[in-house]
Design a protein around this motif. Sequence first.
Motif, PDB file in Angstrom:
ATOM      1  N   PHE A 121       0.842  -1.206   0.000  1.00 32.74           N
ATOM      2  CA  PHE A 121       0.000   0.000   0.000  1.00 32.74           C
ATOM      3  C   PHE A 121       0.875   1.254   0.000  1.00 32.74           C
ATOM      4  O   PHE A 121       0.655   2.195  -0.778  1.00 32.74           O
ATOM      5  N   GLN A 122       1.903   1.258   0.857  1.00 32.34           N
ATOM      6  CA  GLN A 122       2.755   2.443   0.943  1.00 32.34           C
ATOM      7  C   GLN A 122       3.491   2.671  -0.374  1.00 32.34           C
ATOM      8  O   GLN A 122       3.629   3.796  -0.847  1.00 32.34           O
ATOM      9  N   ARG A 123       3.949   1.564  -0.961  1.00 36.54           N
ATOM     10  CA  ARG A 123       4.677   1.674  -2.230  1.00 36.54           C
ATOM     11  C   ARG A 123       3.763   2.217  -3.337  1.00 36.54           C
ATOM     12  O   ARG A 123       4.180   3.010  -4.180  1.00 36.54           O
ATOM     13  N   PHE A 129       4.457   6.007   5.079  1.00 33.60           N
ATOM     14  CA  PHE A 129       4.731   6.110   6.521  1.00 33.60           C
ATOM     15  C   PHE A 129       4.978   4.728   7.114  1.00 33.60           C
ATOM     16  O   PHE A 129       4.431   3.739   6.620  1.00 33.60           O
ATOM     17  N   ASP A 130       5.756   4.678   8.190  1.00 35.92           N
ATOM     18  CA  ASP A 130       5.915   3.379   8.832  1.00 35.92           C
ATOM     19  C   ASP A 130       4.608   3.041   9.567  1.00 35.92           C
ATOM     20  O   ASP A 130       3.782   3.917   9.834  1.00 35.92           O
ATOM     21  N   PRO A 171      10.844  -0.488  -0.403  1.00 33.46           N
ATOM     22  CA  PRO A 171      11.525   0.778  -0.107  1.00 33.46           C
ATOM     23  C   PRO A 171      11.101   1.311   1.254  1.00 33.46           C
ATOM     24  O   PRO A 171       9.983   1.056   1.700  1.00 33.46           O
ATOM     25  N   LYS A 172      12.010   2.059   1.897  1.00 28.81           N
ATOM     26  CA  LYS A 172      11.686   2.644   3.205  1.00 28.81           C
ATOM     27  C   LYS A 172      10.679   3.779   3.028  1.00 28.81           C
ATOM     28  O   LYS A 172      10.812   4.573   2.086  1.00 28.81           O
ATOM     29  N   ARG A 219      -1.897  13.292   5.224  1.00 29.76           N
ATOM     30  CA  ARG A 219      -2.724  12.152   5.639  1.00 29.76           C
ATOM     31  C   ARG A 219      -3.308  12.472   7.000  1.00 29.76           C
ATOM     32  O   ARG A 219      -2.586  12.829   7.918  1.00 29.76           O
ATOM     33  N   VAL A 220      -4.654  12.387   7.098  1.00 27.17           N
ATOM     34  CA  VAL A 220      -5.270  12.771   8.369  1.00 27.17           C
ATOM     35  C   VAL A 220      -5.846  11.583   9.132  1.00 27.17           C
ATOM     36  O   VAL A 220      -6.166  11.710  10.321  1.00 27.17           O
TER      37      VAL A 220
END
Length: 549
Positions: A277-279, A450-451, A442-443, A295-296
């Motif tokens: 999802f983050q990627r 976000f982590d 990727p980080k 992002r809220v």
Amino acid sequence: MAEIERESMEYDVVIVGAGPAGLSAAIRLKQLDAELNVVVLEKGSEVGAHILSGAVLDPSGLDALMPDWKEKGAPVNVPVRDDRFYMLGEGGGIRIPNAAMPPLMSNHGNYIVSMGNVCRWMAEQAEELGVEIFPGMACSELVYGEDGSVKGVVAGEFGLNPDGTPSDAYEPGMELHGKYVFLGEGVRGSLSKEVMAKFDLSEGKEPQKFGLGMKEIWEIDPEKHREGLVMHTMGWPLNSNAGGGSFIYHLDKNQVYVGFVVHLNYENPHLYPYMEFQRFKHHPMVAELLKGGKRVAYGARAISEGGFQSMPKAVAPGVALLGCSVGLVNVPRIKGNHNAMLSGKAAAEAAHAAIKAGRSGDELPDYEKDVRTGEIGKDLWKVRNVKPLWSKFGLTASLAIGGFDMWCNTLFNFSLLGTMHHGKSDADATEPAAKHSEIAYPKPDGKLSFDRLTNVAFSFTNHEESQPAHLTLKDASVPVEVNLAKYAGPSARYCPAGVYEFVEKDGKDAFVINFQNCVHCKTCDIKDPSQNIVWTTPQGGDGPNYPNM
Ligand SMILES: Cc1cc2nc3c(=O)[nH]c(=O)nc-3n(C[C@H](O)[C@H](O)[C@H](O)COP(=O)(O)OP(=O)(O)OC[C@H]3O[C@@H](n4cnc5c(N)ncnc54)[C@H](O)[C@@H]3O)c2cc1C
Ligand code: SF4
């Protein structure tokens, strides 16, 4: 522990869960007979706190329940104005023309909504009709009558110590008895699971299938905001690693819902749905939209995907399963709210007729018939092969064959494929780690991605720490000895809230459950390859506090 004594209260119908299914049932019961005593119990701190949906709402359920919903001020105000479907590659995407899509996929006439807010409004309507609604009340147990029928639930037990013994602040909760009990717990409900097992309701059905849906709410640059735009994508970044895709819905007030669904029948235990999802948000098309925005809110929830062939029998003595407790999502449309509402309405009508006839505690066959042969059954029947095709042949072939099958079903009410099987459960689909390669992610950059723990803070989740962990293990040795050894510890990746960790303790691997972070998505209960994790209800009011999810 000594036998617990609880007070009890009697109702005509006890409803577990203030989602669209449970609230529709409550409203319909009171529309039919204002004298009926109806109670709705919700584990969230308020109605809507645990509701997470896309959501593009097909208003057919609301129309059937309350044709005057517009006049009554329903928060259903953003009609879909533009509907786009993309196949993504890493650097770009191809738009699939709307004309090539089967008509049932069109979002014309639908609305972009916050289902959390829709449920809050439905609860107000229900209360005006005289329904009693108790948020912050988790239903932790079923109560059975002497004849074995479901007679009620236990709700509102508070103040257990971490070892399960009562603390000084212990409150035993209450038994709420009903002539009928409706379980509207949503996907993978804990009481629904018990009822299905006790009464063998899934006998002869295909296993239920699931996806994990993750969602963020973004406030974006007004210049880029297009109120009413609905976008769906498939392809990158999942490619052939897993089924799934994204949704991007532009609601009002410059907000955008950005969501990502990963089908839980993936084989490679190294897959990390949250990082996919983050990627995804770094795809040029998405990154451009979100750049400069913030992002809220964040949340996650499983979604049922088995469709028609996986629906368990929806009734047993004294009890009916509603909405996603039965699994009423139309998968290619990613829509289940309309069917949840229709199921609540149908169950209410069956219970009202039964109570009027002096019955109680028996099955409601009229409801079962309605779910299978009425509007809901018709909706799900047309698309029954889409998910099995996807699981069997992957994305590209399933788009072509599945599209053709949906056209045939729409135009001729006929499928050349008959009714396909799903095969394995999602837990059984997981293969040993040794058969698969690790995936490098990727980080997160802290701007677009976000982590996990940072994002979980935006689900506003809270659990009282001095209670027993609600994530229980059948066998405490399995996570390390089986799941880590054979499957590389997949819970550390499939949980979208970072609840599970493998750490080193005294030179050995140890399994840690940070239950405080749990967003109640139910993925662990579904995907654990050993089926060793059992999700139970924590005390009421705990869990996420979603705003307008
Ligand atoms: C990511 C995602 C996107 C989706 N997008 C769409 C979309 O765009 N359009 C659409 O129509 N559908 C969509 N769906 C599907 C839709 O959200 C579901 O079909 C719908 O929520 C089912 O309604 P329900 O009332 O059965 O359950 P839910 O909405 O899940 O409500 C269940 C309620 O019961 C409560 N509860 C559960 N167990 C207990 C208990 N033991 N005690 C007390 N309370 C309990 C829960 O806290 C919750 O409030 C989506 C789902 C997901 C996950
Ligand atoms: S612990 Fe289970 S239910 Fe809770 S967030 Fe993680 S996967 Fe979901």
